[in-house]
Design a protein around this motif. Sequence first.
Motif, PDB file in Angstrom:
ATOM      1  N   GLU A  60     -12.206 -62.737 104.589  1.00 13.94           N
ATOM      2  CA  GLU A  60     -12.576 -64.045 104.059  1.00 13.94           C
ATOM      3  C   GLU A  60     -12.310 -64.086 102.575  1.00 13.94           C
ATOM      4  OE1 GLU A  60     -16.713 -66.421 103.389  1.00 13.94           O
ATOM      5  OE2 GLU A  60     -16.222 -65.958 105.467  1.00 13.94           O
ATOM      6  N   ASN A  61     -11.569 -65.081 102.126  1.00 15.37           N
ATOM      7  CA  ASN A  61     -11.275 -65.245 100.713  1.00 15.37           C
ATOM      8  C   ASN A  61     -12.553 -65.645  99.980  1.00 15.37           C
ATOM      9  OD1 ASN A  61     -10.461 -66.818  98.202  1.00 15.37           O
ATOM     10  ND2 ASN A  61      -8.474 -66.019  98.859  1.00 15.37           N
ATOM     11  N   VAL A  78     -12.987 -66.960  97.120  1.00 12.89           N
ATOM     12  CA  VAL A  78     -12.900 -68.175  96.303  1.00 12.89           C
ATOM     13  C   VAL A  78     -12.882 -69.413  97.190  1.00 12.89           C
ATOM     14  CG1 VAL A  78     -11.507 -69.466  94.644  1.00 12.89           C
ATOM     15  CG2 VAL A  78     -11.731 -66.984  94.419  1.00 12.89           C
ATOM     16  N   THR A  79     -12.020 -69.398  98.191  1.00 10.65           N
ATOM     17  CA  THR A  79     -11.843 -70.581  99.040  1.00 10.65           C
ATOM     18  C   THR A  79     -12.665 -70.533 100.326  1.00 10.65           C
ATOM     19  OG1 THR A  79      -9.982 -69.618 100.263  1.00 10.65           O
ATOM     20  CG2 THR A  79      -9.481 -70.749  98.198  1.00 10.65           C
ATOM     21  N   ALA A 114     -11.513 -69.253 102.963  1.00  7.89           N
ATOM     22  CA  ALA A 114     -10.533 -69.294 104.046  1.00  7.89           C
ATOM     23  C   ALA A 114     -10.407 -67.935 104.718  1.00  7.89           C
ATOM     24  CB  ALA A 114      -9.173 -69.729 103.501  1.00  7.89           C
ATOM     25  N   GLU A 159      -8.190 -65.087 106.206  1.00 10.04           N
ATOM     26  CA  GLU A 159      -6.853 -64.600 105.901  1.00 10.04           C
ATOM     27  C   GLU A 159      -6.544 -63.353 106.723  1.00 10.04           C
ATOM     28  OE1 GLU A 159      -6.765 -66.071 101.227  1.00 10.04           O
ATOM     29  OE2 GLU A 159      -7.160 -63.965 101.691  1.00 10.04           O
ATOM     30  N   GLN A 196     -22.810 -73.534  99.707  1.00 13.66           N
ATOM     31  CA  GLN A 196     -21.348 -73.643  99.736  1.00 13.66           C
ATOM     32  C   GLN A 196     -20.821 -74.043 101.110  1.00 13.66           C
ATOM     33  OE1 GLN A 196     -23.028 -71.039  98.594  1.00 13.66           O
ATOM     34  NE2 GLN A 196     -22.360 -70.527  96.534  1.00 13.66           N
ATOM     35  N   LYS A 231     -12.069 -62.272  90.431  1.00 12.19           N
ATOM     36  CA  LYS A 231     -12.096 -63.647  90.938  1.00 12.19           C
ATOM     37  C   LYS A 231     -13.535 -63.936  91.375  1.00 12.19           C
ATOM     38  CE  LYS A 231      -7.314 -63.345  92.642  1.00 12.19           C
ATOM     39  NZ  LYS A 231      -6.449 -63.381  93.859  1.00 12.19           N
ATOM     40  N   THR A 247     -16.953 -66.028  92.145  1.00 15.17           N
ATOM     41  CA  THR A 247     -17.619 -67.274  92.528  1.00 15.17           C
ATOM     42  C   THR A 247     -18.963 -66.928  93.140  1.00 15.17           C
ATOM     43  OG1 THR A 247     -16.906 -67.415  94.853  1.00 15.17           O
ATOM     44  CG2 THR A 247     -15.323 -68.156  93.185  1.00 15.17           C
TER      45      THR A 247
END
Length: 640
Positions: free
Chosen positions: A117-118, A120-121, A123, A125, A421, A621, A623
């Motif tokens: 799981e990304n 940031v997004t 998504a 992957e 989120q 990165k 978040t």
Amino acid sequence: MSAQPNGVGSGESERSQKLEENVETRRHGDAERQTAHTSPPSLSTQNSLHWRFLLLFGLVCLTFLLQGCNLSNFRVRAAQGSQLVISTVTDPNTFNFANKNTFPNVFLFTSEGLTSENGVTGAIEPALAESWKISADQKQVVFKLRSGLKWSDGEPLTADDVVFTYMDIVANPEIPTDAKEGIQIGQNKAFPIVRKLDNLTVEFTLPEPFAPLLRATAGPDGVLIQPKHALEKTLNTKGADGNLKFLSTWGTDTNPAQVVVNGPFLMESYTAGQRLVFRRNPHYWRKDAKGTPLPYIDRIIWKVTENQDVQLLKFRSGDLDAIGDIRPLRPEYVSLLKREEKRGNFQIYNGGPWSGTLYLSFNLNKAKNKNGKPIVDPIKSRWFNSLEFRQAVAYAIDRRKINNNLYRGLGVTQNSPISVQSPYFVEKGLKVYDYNPDKARRLLQQAGFKYNTQKQLLDSDGNRVRFTLLTNSNNLIRVAIGAQIRQDLADIGMQVDYTPINFNVLIEKTSTSRDWDAHIIGFTGGVEPHAASNLWMSSGASHAFNLKQQPGQSPIYGWEASETEQEIDRLFIAGARELDETKRKAIYAQFQKLVQEQLPVIHLVNDRALIAVRNRVEGLKYTGLPSWGLWNIQELKIRD
């Protein structure tokens, strides 16, 4: 997801110590050779050595002064490779993925799933699987593994390992892994049938459409692939306790270098209460855009520092490269560190609201142990299982004061079991328990409780309302929250015996012995509500507020799921089955409303995602979505 329920100064200092010991050894050797072949030095030679020593000492001191008097900046150039030094507040409790029930854990560094799981997004992957295809009826998913995958011991990672992980470990009724609920499907809690098509291809056959499947296969919170060649034999034998040998395999008493992994780092050494050392996995599959093998970092020192104030001191002195990666920075640290950013050569990152949650829960278990003794004192059990009692406690807790005084206004009041989120998070329309002690007292009196002349709360039989509240002692803000809650509940006549304890001891009580009245703990979050099924579904291994007997545990008798728990089970099954996003949102909205009305847990104040990281750490990165601030650890670089 998992409950959090989270003598040498640094890695560089450790290397310095080793180098100094080697230098000292050479000096002793030189001295021995000198004694054997020369006469003692003359007085003039001694004076010369004395002045040379003073000059060298002065140069070293000047170097430290020019570097801001920070000893940790004195890097040992002889040391090879890059190194990251971070910390955790508690020792790992297992090296076996199937026994994982806490965060943080070693699998953040060592293990991967078919997908990821990304951070940031959010998504999904590709990871160990480079691609997948879903059938038109959503009941077959075929994953294609990357070619050339290897385990850390050099053995090939193939479809056999995937089938072994899902069918022999996760679906095994004798293994109480936290990963079960996240992959169980439908009313019958069926597991997908996973079969090998060829060495690089596996097929998942589902009894019905299952919307969370791809997230259930994603690291770090989903199913992480395990090595068949290293563990298969442990599933074929049992120990003296009658449990599979697998359950006691790869405990923390195991030499960590013997644990076979597939992630960016492998474990090198572990000293309980001090540190765990990770080394770059030379067989890791990822490469950057230029074809350079990942990870970039050669060595990670994960130091065990239970006291958060000590962590702060270590970070300020330069002994740590990051603070706040496991649990966001304590708010009172932020203003202090903000003033030191430039001088300390670090930066504070603000990722917005953190995805985790923090709550208080009571032990609602009505079962008896194998000796016929109630798990919870029947008098207390009647209180805890009273909705009015739990609602009164919720109204009595001053969450605004917690945010203002303990979070310095940086916290986020939480009224939902779903992360902010998530697209399924409901912001408005949920029942909210704003501070109202008068309403709390009225609710208690309506439920038959009464007050004596000393304003102490008694139940209808005249028993003083008194219970024990636990939390983990190594989280200082949580300790402070518990202290305020004790005072808030004293204001409505309850006597709370407040006892912060070691995190691993707390987890043993909530997940095994069930020996507790009330506790405060956190839970990691994310985009997919079903990822928390091990907490919310009544069969879940993290369903601590009414924990069912788990595989391998001593038997309990008379356990039952309440109507609320049964309805949550129904909603989770329906939400996982539903593929229409609008309908899924409606289902999880019902779940959130039900939790807030029935209060199996009482949500408190959530962290804001804040982390401080040295400027020499590149590629971050950050978040508030991922549970771990360094979620892309394989991409991080260390600049000299």
